[in-house]
Design a protein around this motif. Structure first.
Motif, mmCIF file in Angstrom:
data_model
loop_
_atom_site.group_PDB
_atom_site.id
_atom_site.type_symbol
_atom_site.label_atom_id
_atom_site.label_comp_id
_atom_site.label_asym_id
_atom_site.label_seq_id
_atom_site.Cartn_x
_atom_site.Cartn_y
_atom_site.Cartn_z
ATOM 1 N N HIS A 44 11.767 -20.724 41.181
ATOM 2 C CA HIS A 44 10.961 -21.687 41.927
ATOM 3 C C HIS A 44 11.805 -22.930 42.176
ATOM 4 O O HIS A 44 12.728 -23.227 41.418
ATOM 5 N N GLY A 45 11.431 -23.669 43.216
ATOM 6 C CA GLY A 45 12.070 -24.948 43.492
ATOM 7 C C GLY A 45 11.028 -26.049 43.540
ATOM 8 O O GLY A 45 9.825 -25.794 43.439
ATOM 9 N N PRO A 46 11.469 -27.286 43.706
ATOM 10 C CA PRO A 46 10.530 -28.409 43.784
ATOM 11 C C PRO A 46 9.729 -28.346 45.082
ATOM 12 O O PRO A 46 10.264 -28.033 46.140
ATOM 13 N N GLN A 47 8.429 -28.615 44.982
ATOM 14 C CA GLN A 47 7.538 -28.518 46.132
ATOM 15 C C GLN A 47 6.755 -29.797 46.367
ATOM 16 O O GLN A 47 6.495 -30.558 45.435
ATOM 17 N N ASN A 48 6.327 -29.936 47.608
ATOM 18 C CA ASN A 48 5.346 -30.954 47.985
ATOM 19 C C ASN A 48 3.952 -30.361 47.802
ATOM 20 O O ASN A 48 3.806 -29.150 47.579
ATOM 21 N N ALA A 49 2.934 -31.190 47.945
ATOM 22 C CA ALA A 49 1.543 -30.750 47.778
ATOM 23 C C ALA A 49 1.129 -29.682 48.785
ATOM 24 O O ALA A 49 0.204 -28.921 48.530
ATOM 25 N N ASP A 50 1.833 -29.586 49.928
ATOM 26 C CA ASP A 50 1.498 -28.564 50.931
ATOM 27 C C ASP A 50 2.277 -27.260 50.726
ATOM 28 O O ASP A 50 2.154 -26.332 51.518
ATOM 29 N N GLY A 51 3.110 -27.187 49.694
ATOM 30 C CA GLY A 51 3.882 -25.987 49.401
ATOM 31 C C GLY A 51 5.290 -26.002 49.956
ATOM 32 O O GLY A 51 6.106 -25.164 49.585
ATOM 33 N N SER A 52 5.600 -26.939 50.856
ATOM 34 C CA SER A 52 6.963 -27.018 51.403
ATOM 35 C C SER A 52 7.916 -27.553 50.331
ATOM 36 O O SER A 52 7.482 -28.139 49.332
ATOM 37 N N PHE A 53 9.204 -27.341 50.547
ATOM 38 C CA PHE A 53 10.187 -27.829 49.585
ATOM 39 C C PHE A 53 10.244 -29.352 49.606
ATOM 40 O O PHE A 53 10.287 -29.974 50.672
ATOM 41 N N ALA A 54 10.242 -29.941 48.408
ATOM 42 C CA ALA A 54 10.260 -31.402 48.273
ATOM 43 C C ALA A 54 11.671 -31.937 48.482
ATOM 44 O O ALA A 54 12.655 -31.301 48.110
ATOM 45 N N LYS A 55 11.744 -33.093 49.061
ATOM 46 C CA LYS A 55 13.015 -33.797 49.207
ATOM 47 C C LYS A 55 13.139 -34.759 48.032
ATOM 48 O O LYS A 55 12.147 -35.072 47.402
#
Length: 161
Positions: A44-55
């Motif tokens: 898994h990678g870091p995500q935003n609340a919408d499921g997209s990858f977080a910056k």
């Protein structure tokens, strides 16, 4: 609501939705694969609340610093927990964290990968306590990670009988 979910709520944290890869990318695997009393957690990678990858995206030691990537590892733990919740129905079913394998998108010469992956380990220990949350762990540097994410983490848990 399980004790773990109550603890998440008390900390003001929310479990993240299924990871949403960039358009055109197909991920043909289970994010959690349960085999008997073992649940294997895909990377898994870091995500935003919408499921997209977080910056932010990029390499640690060139584009990013340890503190930014510690936060990314913590977000990755929330992504993993979201996948576990969907697969198990209740995070209270986790009897033991067995292993965490952390990969850090590292620039040449960067050697502080363990400090980054502590973002994941610290959250697991905070939520599950020392007895259930204790785990074996590796934290390694990688030349590249998918989509230029700063960390990717996989793991394994044992389920209560």
């Amino acid at each position: 609501m399980s004790k773990i979910e109550q603890h998440l709520q008390a900390l003001g944290l929310v479990l993240l939705p299924p990871p949403r890869p960039p358009p055109g990318v197909v991920l043909p695997f289970a994010f959690v694969h349960v085999v008997g009393q073992c649940a294997l957690i895909s990377g898994h990678g870091p995500q935003n609340a919408d499921g997209s990858f977080a910056k932010p995206l990029g390499k640690l030691g060139r584009d990013l610093d340890v503190e930014q990537c510690y936060v990314a590892a913590r977000l990755t733990a929330l992504s993993m927990l979201g996948s576990l919740q969907r697969a198990l129905g209740d995070l209270g079913r986790i009897g033991a964290w067995v292993r965490v394998f952390g990969m850090v998108n590292s620039a040449s010469g960067f050697t502080r990968q363990p400090s980054v992956i502590n973002g994941c380990s610290d959250l697991i220990l905070e939520l599950f306590g020392a007895q259930v949350g204790a785990h074996a762990r590796s934290a390694v540097g990688m030349a590249e990670l998918p989509f230029d994410i700063p960390v990717e983490i996989e793991g394994e848990v044992l389920l209560c009988a």
